[in-house]
Design a protein around this motif. Structure first.
Motif, PDB file in Angstrom:
ATOM      1  N   GLU A  59      -3.725  -1.259 -17.025  1.00  0.00           N
ATOM      2  CA  GLU A  59      -3.390  -1.281 -15.591  1.00  0.00           C
ATOM      3  C   GLU A  59      -4.397  -0.455 -14.800  1.00  0.00           C
ATOM      4  O   GLU A  59      -4.541   0.746 -15.015  1.00  0.00           O
ATOM      5  N   GLU A  60      -5.077  -1.118 -13.894  1.00  0.00           N
ATOM      6  CA  GLU A  60      -6.092  -0.482 -13.055  1.00  0.00           C
ATOM      7  C   GLU A  60      -5.447   0.178 -11.837  1.00  0.00           C
ATOM      8  O   GLU A  60      -4.418  -0.299 -11.344  1.00  0.00           O
ATOM      9  N   PRO A  61      -6.056   1.241 -11.309  1.00  0.00           N
ATOM     10  CA  PRO A  61      -5.581   1.794 -10.040  1.00  0.00           C
ATOM     11  C   PRO A  61      -5.622   0.709  -8.960  1.00  0.00           C
ATOM     12  O   PRO A  61      -6.538  -0.123  -8.928  1.00  0.00           O
ATOM     13  N   THR A  62      -4.615   0.698  -8.101  1.00  0.00           N
ATOM     14  CA  THR A  62      -4.540  -0.313  -7.043  1.00  0.00           C
ATOM     15  C   THR A  62      -3.610   0.165  -5.938  1.00  0.00           C
ATOM     16  O   THR A  62      -2.849   1.116  -6.115  1.00  0.00           O
ATOM     17  N   ILE A  63      -3.682  -0.504  -4.815  1.00  0.00           N
ATOM     18  CA  ILE A  63      -2.707  -0.359  -3.737  1.00  0.00           C
ATOM     19  C   ILE A  63      -2.092  -1.735  -3.575  1.00  0.00           C
ATOM     20  O   ILE A  63      -2.799  -2.712  -3.339  1.00  0.00           O
ATOM     21  N   ARG A  64      -0.778  -1.801  -3.734  1.00  0.00           N
ATOM     22  CA  ARG A  64      -0.098  -3.097  -3.790  1.00  0.00           C
ATOM     23  C   ARG A  64       1.049  -3.137  -2.762  1.00  0.00           C
ATOM     24  O   ARG A  64       2.058  -2.472  -2.939  1.00  0.00           O
ATOM     25  N   PRO A  65       0.905  -3.943  -1.705  1.00  0.00           N
ATOM     26  CA  PRO A  65       2.027  -4.121  -0.778  1.00  0.00           C
ATOM     27  C   PRO A  65       3.025  -5.126  -1.350  1.00  0.00           C
ATOM     28  O   PRO A  65       2.640  -6.120  -1.956  1.00  0.00           O
ATOM     29  N   TYR A  66       4.300  -4.840  -1.164  1.00  0.00           N
ATOM     30  CA  TYR A  66       5.373  -5.759  -1.546  1.00  0.00           C
ATOM     31  C   TYR A  66       6.006  -6.273  -0.258  1.00  0.00           C
ATOM     32  O   TYR A  66       6.573  -5.500   0.517  1.00  0.00           O
ATOM     33  N   TYR A  67       5.884  -7.579  -0.035  1.00  0.00           N
ATOM     34  CA  TYR A  67       6.391  -8.196   1.181  1.00  0.00           C
ATOM     35  C   TYR A  67       7.845  -8.594   1.006  1.00  0.00           C
ATOM     36  O   TYR A  67       8.242  -9.123  -0.034  1.00  0.00           O
ATOM     37  N   LEU A  68       8.640  -8.341   2.022  1.00  0.00           N
ATOM     38  CA  LEU A  68      10.056  -8.661   2.004  1.00  0.00           C
ATOM     39  C   LEU A  68      10.245 -10.170   2.157  1.00  0.00           C
ATOM     40  O   LEU A  68       9.648 -10.785   3.049  1.00  0.00           O
ATOM     41  N   VAL A  69      11.014 -10.763   1.255  1.00  0.00           N
ATOM     42  CA  VAL A  69      11.323 -12.197   1.299  1.00  0.00           C
ATOM     43  C   VAL A  69      12.830 -12.387   1.140  1.00  0.00           C
ATOM     44  O   VAL A  69      13.515 -11.544   0.574  1.00  0.00           O
ATOM     45  N   CYS A  99      11.952  -7.701  -7.533  1.00  0.00           N
ATOM     46  CA  CYS A  99      10.544  -7.708  -7.144  1.00  0.00           C
ATOM     47  C   CYS A  99       9.747  -8.556  -8.117  1.00  0.00           C
ATOM     48  O   CYS A  99      10.205  -8.875  -9.215  1.00  0.00           O
ATOM     49  N   ALA A 100       8.547  -8.947  -7.679  1.00  0.00           N
ATOM     50  CA  ALA A 100       7.610  -9.725  -8.484  1.00  0.00           C
ATOM     51  C   ALA A 100       6.208  -9.289  -8.085  1.00  0.00           C
ATOM     52  O   ALA A 100       5.997  -8.773  -6.985  1.00  0.00           O
ATOM     53  N   ILE A 101       5.250  -9.489  -8.987  1.00  0.00           N
ATOM     54  CA  ILE A 101       3.857  -9.140  -8.708  1.00  0.00           C
ATOM     55  C   ILE A 101       3.001 -10.388  -8.863  1.00  0.00           C
ATOM     56  O   ILE A 101       3.130 -11.121  -9.847  1.00  0.00           O
ATOM     57  N   LEU A 102       2.121 -10.594  -7.883  1.00  0.00           N
ATOM     58  CA  LEU A 102       1.224 -11.747  -7.856  1.00  0.00           C
ATOM     59  C   LEU A 102      -0.216 -11.272  -7.791  1.00  0.00           C
ATOM     60  O   LEU A 102      -0.508 -10.264  -7.145  1.00  0.00           O
ATOM     61  N   PHE A 103      -1.104 -12.011  -8.453  1.00  0.00           N
ATOM     62  CA  PHE A 103      -2.543 -11.760  -8.358  1.00  0.00           C
ATOM     63  C   PHE A 103      -3.186 -12.944  -7.648  1.00  0.00           C
ATOM     64  O   PHE A 103      -2.947 -14.095  -8.002  1.00  0.00           O
ATOM     65  N   TYR A 104      -3.993 -12.632  -6.674  1.00  0.00           N
ATOM     66  CA  TYR A 104      -4.838 -13.614  -5.997  1.00  0.00           C
ATOM     67  C   TYR A 104      -6.262 -13.194  -6.319  1.00  0.00           C
ATOM     68  O   TYR A 104      -6.876 -12.443  -5.567  1.00  0.00           O
ATOM     69  N   GLY A 105      -6.762 -13.585  -7.478  1.00  0.00           N
ATOM     70  CA  GLY A 105      -8.039 -13.062  -7.955  1.00  0.00           C
ATOM     71  C   GLY A 105      -7.867 -11.577  -8.226  1.00  0.00           C
ATOM     72  O   GLY A 105      -6.994 -11.175  -8.985  1.00  0.00           O
ATOM     73  N   THR A 106      -8.664 -10.748  -7.563  1.00  0.00           N
ATOM     74  CA  THR A 106      -8.554  -9.300  -7.764  1.00  0.00           C
ATOM     75  C   THR A 106      -7.588  -8.636  -6.788  1.00  0.00           C
ATOM     76  O   THR A 106      -7.344  -7.443  -6.876  1.00  0.00           O
ATOM     77  N   GLN A 108      -3.962  -7.854  -5.426  1.00  0.00           N
ATOM     78  CA  GLN A 108      -2.601  -7.819  -5.942  1.00  0.00           C
ATOM     79  C   GLN A 108      -1.618  -7.675  -4.789  1.00  0.00           C
ATOM     80  O   GLN A 108      -1.846  -6.909  -3.856  1.00  0.00           O
ATOM     81  N   SER A 109      -0.536  -8.424  -4.863  1.00  0.00           N
ATOM     82  CA  SER A 109       0.536  -8.340  -3.881  1.00  0.00           C
ATOM     83  C   SER A 109       1.859  -8.416  -4.622  1.00  0.00           C
ATOM     84  O   SER A 109       1.918  -8.912  -5.745  1.00  0.00           O
ATOM     85  N   GLY A 110       2.893  -7.955  -3.973  1.00  0.00           N
ATOM     86  CA  GLY A 110       4.218  -8.065  -4.530  1.00  0.00           C
ATOM     87  C   GLY A 110       5.145  -8.730  -3.542  1.00  0.00           C
ATOM     88  O   GLY A 110       4.853  -8.824  -2.341  1.00  0.00           O
ATOM     89  N   LEU A 111       6.266  -9.194  -4.049  1.00  0.00           N
ATOM     90  CA  LEU A 111       7.346  -9.721  -3.225  1.00  0.00           C
ATOM     91  C   LEU A 111       8.589  -8.931  -3.559  1.00  0.00           C
ATOM     92  O   LEU A 111       8.767  -8.488  -4.699  1.00  0.00           O
TER      93      LEU A 111
END
Length: 114
Positions: A59-69, A99-106, A108-111
């Motif tokens: 797991e690489e360092p990252t900043i990951r927003p989780y969008y409310l759905v 929650c869920a985590i998605l990758f769009y290439g490099t 990262q976003s969450g829901l």
């Protein structure tokens, strides 16, 4: 679109918490197990900020927003159909929703569904 949770993954949890406390005037909790050991702060607009260490060596360092759905299963399916890679399928976080985590290439976003 609303960011519900902002997650920062870093090997320097304490350093980042201290820096954000000084810069933003927020207080962080101790590690919260169900959020991967994240230390949490609530920002003025109700956004929750979590800072945690990587949970495994890959797991690489990252900043990951989780969008409310409102429907996480549908949102994940729609994201996958549009090209996102599902890194973590919807999972229940006791007392906090799903929650869920998605990758769009490099990128990262969450829901998050509450």
């Amino acid at each position: 679109m609303k960011v519900h949770y902002l997650e920062i993954v870093t090997p320097d949890v304490q350093k980042i918490c201290v820096s954000y406390t000084q810069a933003l005037g927020v207080s962080f909790s101790g590690p919260i197990t169900e959020l991967g050991g994240a230390c949490m702060a609530t920002l003025g607009d109700g956004l929750t900020l979590g800072i945690r260490a990587p949970m495994h060596t890959a797991e690489e360092p990252t900043i990951r927003p989780y969008y409310l759905v409102s429907d996480i299963e549908k949102a994940v399916k729609d994201a996958e159909e549009s090209g996102a890679e599902v890194a973590v399928s919807p999972m229940e976080i006791p007392g906090r929703g799903k929650c869920a985590i998605l990758f769009y290439g490099t990128i990262q976003s969450g829901l998050w569904q509450v």
